[in-house]
Design a protein around this motif. Sequence first.
Motif, mmCIF file in Angstrom:
data_model
loop_
_atom_site.group_PDB
_atom_site.id
_atom_site.type_symbol
_atom_site.label_atom_id
_atom_site.label_comp_id
_atom_site.label_asym_id
_atom_site.label_seq_id
_atom_site.Cartn_x
_atom_site.Cartn_y
_atom_site.Cartn_z
ATOM 1 N N ILE A 24 16.539 23.839 56.546
ATOM 2 C CA ILE A 24 17.756 24.577 56.878
ATOM 3 C C ILE A 24 17.901 25.803 55.978
ATOM 4 O O ILE A 24 18.308 26.881 56.434
ATOM 5 C CB ILE A 24 18.996 23.649 56.764
ATOM 6 N N ASN A 80 23.430 26.845 61.799
ATOM 7 C CA ASN A 80 23.898 25.458 61.785
ATOM 8 C C ASN A 80 23.971 24.876 63.186
ATOM 9 O O ASN A 80 23.517 23.745 63.429
ATOM 10 C CB ASN A 80 25.280 25.383 61.124
ATOM 11 N N MET A 98 26.112 17.696 59.877
ATOM 12 C CA MET A 98 26.464 19.044 60.302
ATOM 13 C C MET A 98 27.837 19.446 59.758
ATOM 14 O O MET A 98 28.021 20.577 59.289
ATOM 15 C CB MET A 98 26.465 19.122 61.825
ATOM 16 N N TYR A 125 27.572 20.408 56.126
ATOM 17 C CA TYR A 125 27.003 21.742 55.922
ATOM 18 C C TYR A 125 27.962 22.829 56.400
ATOM 19 O O TYR A 125 27.972 23.935 55.846
ATOM 20 C CB TYR A 125 25.649 21.858 56.637
ATOM 21 N N GLU A 126 28.751 22.548 57.419
ATOM 22 C CA GLU A 126 29.774 23.502 57.834
ATOM 23 C C GLU A 126 30.821 23.671 56.733
ATOM 24 O O GLU A 126 31.310 24.779 56.505
ATOM 25 C CB GLU A 126 30.439 23.035 59.127
ATOM 26 N N THR A 139 29.347 25.888 54.214
ATOM 27 C CA THR A 139 29.304 27.263 54.721
ATOM 28 C C THR A 139 30.680 27.906 54.660
ATOM 29 O O THR A 139 30.812 29.084 54.295
ATOM 30 C CB THR A 139 28.791 27.280 56.171
#
Length: 414
Positions: free
Chosen positions: A26, A138, A403, A406-407, A410
């Motif tokens: 990623i 993503n 996910m 990771y969001e 971010t």
Amino acid sequence: MRKLNLLKYIGILFFINVTSAQTLTIDQSYQLAVENYPLIKQYELIEKSKEYTISNANKAYLPQVSITAIEGYVFGDFPTMGNSGNDSKFKFIGLGQVNQVIWDGGATKTQKKIIEASSNVDKASVEVSLYELRSRVNQLYFGMLLIDERLKQLEIQNTILRNNIDKVNKLHENGLNYKTDVDEMKVEQLNLNRQKKDFQYTRNGYQTMLSYLIGKNIGQSKLEKPVNPIAFDTLIKRPEQLRFANQRNLVTAQADMQKVNLMPKVGLLGAGVVLAPGINLGNNKISTVGVAGLSVGWDIKGLYKNSNEKELTKQQLNQIDIQEETFLFNTRFQMNQKTADIERQTAILKDDDDIVKLRQTIREGYQLKYDTGAGPLIDLLNATEKEGNARAEKALHEIQLLMTAYEYQTIKGN
């Protein structure tokens, strides 16, 4: 012997390089997306523009020369000393001036600060746009991971059906079972294959979009499943914050220029005038006049606007503060949303393992009943489907949690 060891070493390195080249992470996707995005070229253009503009600002201390030539009719009486012998009203007038700045009140220094600050604002804006690519990566990257997990679960179901079809075929050949059981299982197998094709086409679409986004064909690459970031700190580190800081620096530098405009300007001045026909000073046909000295200029009109300019600067800084405060408010709101999602998904995932184990045990029980003739095929097919759905839901929840994590990273700026 050494040569063989060297060749072996080179072969190992080649194998490692090939193997690593087939794995995509990623973080690599983030980096490749930035490098491939056309806007990245804007950095170089901004830097070059800054260099040229600062170079022009530095030339303010070079001598400034101006020359004006006039050939025309003179209205009125032109000053003379006696009879010049030339009463022509047509004259040539040449004006020349040289100015050398000694002190410009800090205008050049402040101008360079404004140029630097403006360049930093432009760069920060580019950085903000590039950071937005992470959200696109993503969506595509984790979308592909999710489909890969679903394909794995479909393959598990397909393996169970394939084994049962082999068993039933053998029983049917020995006259111990009905052909309809084989057909029922083949229909289920076809349904699985249809789902598999649907997922594969969707994955191909994601793969094409991600390849285009990062500028690399990932057809043969294996996506590495990232590790879930356990720590969820609330410290925000977004490129927008740097842009706000640079905007403040720009407003402050522009306010400094207002102070510079209140300062006097000091320089050296040289000027000359050429007249032809000249003023009568004997037999001269051309007259010249020159002057040199120290020049001081002070424009006080800035004093009238100084208080208003200060208020405008305050208002501009207040606007930036409000914009940053709004940005941080919305960012924390999104972080709170993702935190709630993470807690919910973590709680759901805790039960998924138990559900999958129970569904597997139930399916194995129906398998035993069917194998011994104590249960119908439909029960086994239903149990197999429910086990597959339980596995699919577990895989879905795992990828969704990953996910969302990771969001979150971010949103806050990792």
